[in-house]
Write an enzyme that holds these catalytic residues in place. Structure first.
Site, short mmCIF file in Angstrom:
data_model
loop_
_atom_site.label_atom_id
_atom_site.label_comp_id
_atom_site.label_asym_id
_atom_site.label_seq_id
_atom_site.Cartn_x
_atom_site.Cartn_y
_atom_site.Cartn_z
N GLU A 174 -11.64 0.15 -2.39
CA GLU A 174 -10.82 0.70 -1.32
C GLU A 174 -9.65 1.51 -1.88
O GLU A 174 -9.55 1.74 -3.09
CB GLU A 174 -10.30 -0.42 -0.42
CG GLU A 174 -9.38 -1.41 -1.12
CD GLU A 174 -8.91 -2.50 -0.17
OE1 GLU A 174 -9.49 -2.66 0.92
OE2 GLU A 174 -7.94 -3.20 -0.53
N VAL A 186 -12.76 3.38 8.54
CA VAL A 186 -11.90 4.57 8.52
C VAL A 186 -10.43 4.16 8.34
O VAL A 186 -9.59 4.29 9.24
CB VAL A 186 -12.10 5.42 9.79
CG1 VAL A 186 -13.50 6.00 9.80
CG2 VAL A 186 -11.84 4.63 11.06
N HIS A 198 -3.67 -0.69 -4.70
CA HIS A 198 -3.44 0.30 -3.64
C HIS A 198 -2.32 1.25 -4.06
O HIS A 198 -1.25 1.30 -3.47
CB HIS A 198 -3.10 -0.35 -2.31
CG HIS A 198 -3.44 0.56 -1.16
ND1 HIS A 198 -4.28 0.19 -0.14
CD2 HIS A 198 -3.06 1.83 -0.88
CE1 HIS A 198 -4.40 1.20 0.71
NE2 HIS A 198 -3.67 2.21 0.28
N HIS A 241 -20.77 -3.08 1.52
CA HIS A 241 -19.60 -3.97 1.60
C HIS A 241 -18.99 -4.26 0.23
O HIS A 241 -18.35 -5.30 0.04
CB HIS A 241 -19.95 -5.29 2.29
CG HIS A 241 -20.43 -5.14 3.70
ND1 HIS A 241 -19.61 -4.69 4.71
CD2 HIS A 241 -21.64 -5.36 4.27
CE1 HIS A 241 -20.30 -4.66 5.84
NE2 HIS A 241 -21.54 -5.05 5.60
N ASP A 266 -7.16 3.68 5.01
CA ASP A 266 -6.67 4.09 3.70
C ASP A 266 -6.80 5.60 3.45
O ASP A 266 -7.36 6.03 2.43
CB ASP A 266 -7.40 3.32 2.59
CG ASP A 266 -7.15 1.83 2.64
OD1 ASP A 266 -6.32 1.40 3.46
OD2 ASP A 266 -7.77 1.10 1.86
N ASP A 326 -11.06 -8.44 10.47
CA ASP A 326 -12.24 -9.23 10.11
C ASP A 326 -13.53 -8.45 10.32
O ASP A 326 -14.63 -9.00 10.26
CB ASP A 326 -12.26 -10.53 10.91
CG ASP A 326 -12.29 -10.31 12.42
OD1 ASP A 326 -12.25 -9.15 12.86
OD2 ASP A 326 -12.34 -11.32 13.16
N SER A 344 -12.78 2.03 2.86
CA SER A 344 -12.49 0.70 2.35
C SER A 344 -13.68 -0.21 2.61
O SER A 344 -14.19 -0.27 3.74
CB SER A 344 -11.25 0.13 3.04
OG SER A 344 -11.08 -1.24 2.75
N TYR A 345 -14.12 -0.93 1.57
CA TYR A 345 -15.23 -1.88 1.72
C TYR A 345 -16.39 -1.18 2.45
O TYR A 345 -16.65 0.00 2.26
CB TYR A 345 -14.78 -3.12 2.47
CG TYR A 345 -13.91 -4.07 1.70
CD1 TYR A 345 -14.05 -5.45 1.86
CD2 TYR A 345 -12.93 -3.62 0.83
CE1 TYR A 345 -13.25 -6.35 1.19
CE2 TYR A 345 -12.12 -4.51 0.15
CZ TYR A 345 -12.28 -5.88 0.32
OH TYR A 345 -11.48 -6.77 -0.35
N ASP A 355 0.82 -1.21 0.00
CA ASP A 355 0.00 0.00 0.00
C ASP A 355 0.86 1.27 0.00
O ASP A 355 0.71 2.14 0.87
CB ASP A 355 -0.94 0.02 1.21
CG ASP A 355 -1.67 -1.29 1.41
OD1 ASP A 355 -2.03 -1.91 0.40
OD2 ASP A 355 -1.88 -1.69 2.57
#
Length: 805
Positions: free
Chosen positions: A249, A194, A349, A245, A196, A146, A213-214, A62
């Protein structure tokens, strides 16, 4: 400083301190050998200076780029930092969320609040920017992984390399059934994760942060340019895209004064080798949107279908301009270089950078590679704007070639190309190259048909199947051929990228000779499986085959092993290579081993003096192994064992489990302990099909795993293997049942082991070594290693466990 153009720097709202701190790349970094300024990157192309022929690679997941004086820095996940002066040679500055990381000393205490909130021991993608006060602001984030339970904070340093001091958490997410940052109950389908962050100035000098992200998607916040923190009363900010979801990202924003657009770069899919990660972009004339793709779709409407299973990719893959995904410029037999060719797996990324002196644009990202599993490295590619104002990415990594502005001719462009279509899908499949021919009259023939036309500044328009692609021709450095090649990169109006790489013109005889020299069918001493005999070489050279013993090895590569007792079959396999009137042949001597004489496939007791070279098989099959840096040592008063030094010791066996559906491995093990993921054995074929036994994995447990079709099936004990004592260890597979034994007692079992050793087509069978280079070698001793093509019973295992070495 981070991605500034001269136009931005002249804005009066930026202080003298900021202007002074924003020293960008010296011209020499992007210039030819004479030191002259490089022309606009869109005109590129005839190479003048000696091209870069080597690179120093680095693994930073990233990577987010910032330029400080004459040095590029990239900050990534796991507190990894690297630097380079030329985008070619990288040096690692720091790595790991440990208290000896110099960038954030005592990081576990400094960022304790964020790590504790996120319930994790690591950090995700960081971003650093220098503000008007001359200090460096790191936007760090921690995520549970997760779930979207994350904390995003800010830390400040006087020096780009730290030490950074925490200024506190800015945002939190994943607070299930609790009030979130916008005053409502947190909902992961609409609220962001919260992570990236990317902080940037717009063309008017206003500070923003895009992140997400997601979960609920990608959001943007207005920031205080003095404190570096969000302006009050914004909650999570304004949503730009994503939700439900969807796997979107890694946002990154770049403004182009050339087009007066803000370009929002995104990564779709999953970051693993099987995740189909790919880089996309949308654009807007305002930093907070609306962002549109090439078809005019408003990205605010792009989200997963809430009525479909989690992470539904089909809902989002039609949207956004896909710049790059999994691909491979396949190396044909007879082509320069080695291996599969040049390509990427799950690139993504990214960050981006524009040089204010030359206007050159760069894409910086991490990627995995075909056939290399989860191993990843940073790559930098140059970008160019096409006629419609969309960035197109050069097919090969940036190599600092010297350039001039010479306009190409149709004669120079005509020739054979490898053509890659990146498509629009999110997939783990690798897009292979196809062979096409560009002719001087503007036609395209071969695997793809159509027309092409050349415009000013080496712009190209390609039409195929009524689809128009607009892009640019450039010269790039091909590391496979170690030469400069002509390439094209173009985008369709629906946001699909195509790439091309021109081949070298050779005579038919040169092609035949190159194919003959390169043609190989790997290890011919022990051929257990059907051979994949190629019928084509480079430039469509034909390859035909003849076998001296077709009953053992056919001309199509089908192997029929002789029955036990018949002896090994010896075959002369001859390839004839033709291209036009040129012809040549090459013969291989192949041995097809007879079928196993007994269920005991291999028995290695190490009772011989030449262990330094040969691991003698005392079964009737004579599957002898080759020993590397393994020495004999006393297992007891009368027996010898094999001792492995934990550095470079291992034994390589032939593919002795080639016919096995059921299986047993048993051995006496005296493990010295040490790091996780050492291997007692690792049998397989490349990185995609294998099985292994480790005395201790990352959670400190004895584990057997069989891996196939991108999935693991494992048997995991509750504890690691005992160390510094002789222990009998065995694993058996029978049908769908797998069992782990220690000292004759079952310690773990599974009824879901549907893979079997025969599926793996084992070509490399290691004892004491992993096929993954990052895993440590086994340290300790082994004795009485036995491999069977049947599952021993529990009583048979118990009997072996009583026969101590």
């Amino acid at each position: 400083m981070k991605r500034y153009w001269v136009k931005v720097l002249n804005i009066s709202v930026l202080s003298t301190t900021l202007l002074t701190a924003t020293t960008l790349a010296p011209v020499s970094v992007f210039a030819n050998g004479s030191g002259a300024t490089v022309a606009n990157s869109q005109t590129s192309t005839t190479p003048l200076a000696n091209p870069a022929t080597s690179f120093k690679n680095v693994s930073v997941h990233d990577p987010s780029v910032i330029k400080v004086d004459d040095t590029f820095y990239i900050f990534g996940s796991h507190l990894q930092v690297a630097k380079s002066k030329d985008f070619l040679n990288w040096d690692l500055v720091a790595s790991g969320v440990t208290d000896n990381n110099p960038v954030v000393p005592n990081v576990t205490k400094e960022f304790a609040e964020a790590l504790e909130w996120a319930q994790t021991d690591t950090l995700w993608a960081a971003d650093v920017i220098q503000l008007a006060d001359g200090k460096f602001y790191m936007y760090y984030n921690a995520c549970k992984g997760d779930s979207p339970r994350s904390a995003l904070g800010i830390a400040v340093a006087d020096n780009i390399e730290g030490p950074y001091k925490d200024q506190g958490i800015l945002l939190k997410s994943g607070m299930w059934d609790q009030i979130s940052e916008d005053g409502t109950i947190y909902d992961a389908t609409i609220h962001p994760n919260v992570v990236d962050p990317d902080v940037f100035y717009d063309k008017n000098g206003k500070l923003w942060m895009v992140y997400g992200s997601y979960s609920g998607g990608i959001f943007i916040l207005e920031m205080d340019a003095t404190t570096g923190k969000p302006l009050p009363n914004q909650g999570y900010g304004k949503k730009l895209t994503g939700g439900n979801h969807s796997r979107i990202e890694a946002p990154y924003m770049l403004y182009s004064p050339e087009t007066d657009y803000y370009y929002l770069y995104l990564s779709y899919g999953g970051l693993g080798a099987d995740g189909g990660y790919n880089i996309r972009v949308a654009r807007s004339q305002s930093p907070d949107g609306p962002f549109l793709d090439a078809e005019g779709n408003d990205m605010i409407n792009v989200k997963a279908d809430k009525d479909k299973p989690l992470f539904d990719d089909r809902s989002i893959e039609p949207f956004g301009v896909k710049l790059m995904g999994n691909f491979l410029f396949e190396r044909q037999i007879g082509d320069p270089g080695t291996g599969l060719g040049s390509g990427y797996v799950s690139p993504g990324h990214n960050s981006a950078y524009v040089d204010p002196e030359t206007g050159k644009q760069f894409l910086i990202f991490h990627t995995r590679f075909p056939g290399r599993g989860e191993e990843h490295e940073v790559r930098v590619h140059e970008m160019h704007m096409n006629a419609d104002g969309w960035p197109v990415v050069s097919p090969y990594r940036y190599a600092a070639l010297g350039e001039d502005i010479t306009q190409l001719t149709t004669q120079e462009i005509a020739g054979q190309y490898q053509w890659v279509n990146h498509g629009k899908d999110i997939t783990a499949d690798i897009k292979p190259s196809q062979t096409v021919q560009f002719t001087t009259d503007g036609q395209i023939h071969g695997a793809v048909t159509g027309t092409w036309s050349l415009g000013a500044d080496n712009k190209v328009q390609i039409t195929s199947n009524n689809v128009v692609y607009k892009g640019v021709f450039t010269h790039e450095w091909n590391s496979e051929s170690q030469s400069t090649v002509l390439t094209f990169s173009a985008l369709s109006s629906s946001g699909i990228a195509i790439w091309g790489s021109q081949g070298v013109e050779r005579s038919d005889q040169d092609i035949v000779d190159a194919v003959k020299k390169d043609l190989n069918i790997s290890n011919t001493d022990h051929v257990f499986f059907n051979l994949s005999l190629p019928t084509k070489g480079t430039s469509d050279a034909d390859i035909t085959w003849k076998s001296s013993n077709a009953s053992a090895l056919s001309t199509t590569g089908v192997v029929q092993r002789p029955r036990a007792g018949k002896g090994d079959a010896k075959v002369k396999l001859t390839a004839t290579i033709r291209k036009g009137t040129a012809v040549s042949s090459k013969t291989f001597n192949v041995i097809i081993p007879q079928q196993a004489v007994s269920p005991l496939l291999g028995e290695y007791t190490f009772e011989h003096k030449k262990l330094g070279k040969v691991a003698q098989d005392y079964s009737k099959n004579e599957y002898h192994g080759q020993a590397f840096n393994v020495v004999s040592s006393a297992a007891s008063g009368k027996n010898q064992a094999a001792t492995f030094n934990g550095t470079d010791s291992y034994i390589q066996l032939p593919g002795l489990v080639t016919d096995s559906t059921d299986f047993t491995f048993s051995a006496w093990v005296n493990w010295d302990g040490g790091g996780p993921w050492q291997r007692i054995f690792d049998f397989g074929n490349g990185l995609t099909r294998h099985m292994f036994l480790t005395p201790s994995q990352h959670n400190g447990a004895l584990q057997f795993t069989i891996h196939n079709e991108g999935r693991d099936q494992s048997i995991i004990a509750a504890d690691p293997l005992p160390s510094k004592e002789w222990v009998h260890v065995a694993v058996t597979l029978q049908g769908d049942v797998g069992t782990l034994y220690v000292n004759g007692t079952s310690v773990a079992s599974s009824t879901e082991i549907t893979f079997n050793p025969k599926d793996l087509q084992v070509t490399e069978a290691y004892v004491g070594k992993s096929r993954y280079t990052a895993d440590p070698f086994y340290k300790g001793s082994l004795d009485n290693v036995k491999v069977y093509d049947k599952a021993l019973t529990a009583k048979e295992i118990q009997r072996q466990a009583k026969e101590k070495p």
